[in-house]
Design a protein around this motif. Structure first.
Motif, PDB file in Angstrom:
ATOM      1  N   GLY A   1      -0.047  -4.776   0.842  1.00 34.39           N
ATOM      2  CA  GLY A   1      -1.334  -4.921   0.721  1.00 34.39           C
ATOM      3  C   GLY A   1      -1.809  -4.318  -0.505  1.00 34.39           C
ATOM      4  O   GLY A   1      -3.141  -4.498  -0.932  1.00 34.39           O
ATOM      5  N   VAL A   2      -1.124  -3.572  -1.041  1.00 37.13           N
ATOM      6  CA  VAL A   2      -1.393  -3.037  -2.603  1.00 37.13           C
ATOM      7  C   VAL A   2      -1.024  -3.813  -3.652  1.00 37.13           C
ATOM      8  O   VAL A   2       0.353  -3.968  -3.743  1.00 37.13           O
ATOM      9  CB  VAL A   2      -0.966  -1.449  -2.469  1.00 37.13           C
ATOM     10  CG1 VAL A   2      -1.233  -0.936  -4.006  1.00 37.13           C
ATOM     11  CG2 VAL A   2      -1.366  -0.460  -1.535  1.00 37.13           C
TER      12      VAL A   2
ATOM     13  N   VAL B   1     -10.597  -6.588  -6.171  1.00 35.07           N
ATOM     14  CA  VAL B   1      -9.957  -6.913  -4.887  1.00 35.07           C
ATOM     15  C   VAL B   1     -10.687  -8.065  -4.162  1.00 35.07           C
ATOM     16  O   VAL B   1     -10.065  -9.053  -3.645  1.00 35.07           O
ATOM     17  CB  VAL B   1     -10.034  -5.529  -4.094  1.00 35.07           C
ATOM     18  CG1 VAL B   1      -9.728  -6.016  -2.385  1.00 35.07           C
ATOM     19  CG2 VAL B   1      -8.959  -4.614  -4.274  1.00 35.07           C
ATOM     20  N   HIS B   2     -12.065  -7.854  -4.197  1.00 30.04           N
ATOM     21  CA  HIS B   2     -12.691  -8.958  -3.663  1.00 30.04           C
ATOM     22  C   HIS B   2     -12.689 -10.519  -4.419  1.00 30.04           C
ATOM     23  O   HIS B   2     -12.547 -11.297  -3.399  1.00 30.04           O
ATOM     24  CB  HIS B   2     -14.406  -8.448  -3.921  1.00 30.04           C
ATOM     25  CG  HIS B   2     -15.255  -9.799  -3.290  1.00 30.04           C
ATOM     26  ND1 HIS B   2     -15.417  -9.796  -1.906  1.00 30.04           N
ATOM     27  CD2 HIS B   2     -16.120 -10.644  -4.075  1.00 30.04           C
ATOM     28  CE1 HIS B   2     -16.326 -10.948  -1.826  1.00 30.04           C
ATOM     29  NE2 HIS B   2     -16.652 -11.353  -3.175  1.00 30.04           N
TER      30      HIS B   2
ATOM     31  N   ILE C   1      -5.259  -8.239  -0.095  1.00 30.89           N
ATOM     32  CA  ILE C   1      -5.018  -7.115  -0.896  1.00 30.89           C
ATOM     33  C   ILE C   1      -5.987  -6.261  -0.408  1.00 30.89           C
ATOM     34  O   ILE C   1      -7.367  -6.185  -0.150  1.00 30.89           O
ATOM     35  CB  ILE C   1      -5.441  -7.621  -2.473  1.00 30.89           C
ATOM     36  CG1 ILE C   1      -4.517  -8.619  -2.833  1.00 30.89           C
ATOM     37  CG2 ILE C   1      -5.530  -6.471  -3.225  1.00 30.89           C
ATOM     38  CD1 ILE C   1      -3.291  -8.272  -2.834  1.00 30.89           C
ATOM     39  N   THR C   2      -5.390  -4.972  -0.187  1.00 30.16           N
ATOM     40  CA  THR C   2      -6.291  -3.941   0.186  1.00 30.16           C
ATOM     41  C   THR C   2      -7.021  -2.923  -1.001  1.00 30.16           C
ATOM     42  O   THR C   2      -7.955  -2.286  -0.821  1.00 30.16           O
ATOM     43  CB  THR C   2      -5.784  -2.749   1.349  1.00 30.16           C
ATOM     44  OG1 THR C   2      -4.697  -2.700   0.770  1.00 30.16           O
ATOM     45  CG2 THR C   2      -5.701  -3.702   2.353  1.00 30.16           C
TER      46      THR C   2
END
Length: 60
Positions: A19-20, A42-43, A54-55
């Motif tokens: 997720g990174v 990210v958004h 994606i966090t």
């Protein structure tokens, strides 16, 4: 596509791990500038793929 060719030109490597999104940037000033826009990026990335994959973004 999300950041455009101007920024991609300074990106040397990128990958996603748990997720990174890790992005290696060859310009220190661009790296600094992008660090202020992490949450927006990210958004935009999640919007582009249509899912929350994606966090966070780690800039190297």
């Amino acid at each position: 596509e999300v950041v455009g060719p101007g920024i991609n030109r300074y990106t040397t490597r990128r990958y996603v791990d748990r997720g990174v999104m890790h992005v290696y940037i060859s310009s220190a000033s661009l790296k600094n500038e992008l660090s202020y826009h992490r949450s927006r990026l990210v958004h935009l990335l999640n919007e582009a793929v249509g899912a929350d994959v994606i966090t966070s973004i780690e800039l190297h």
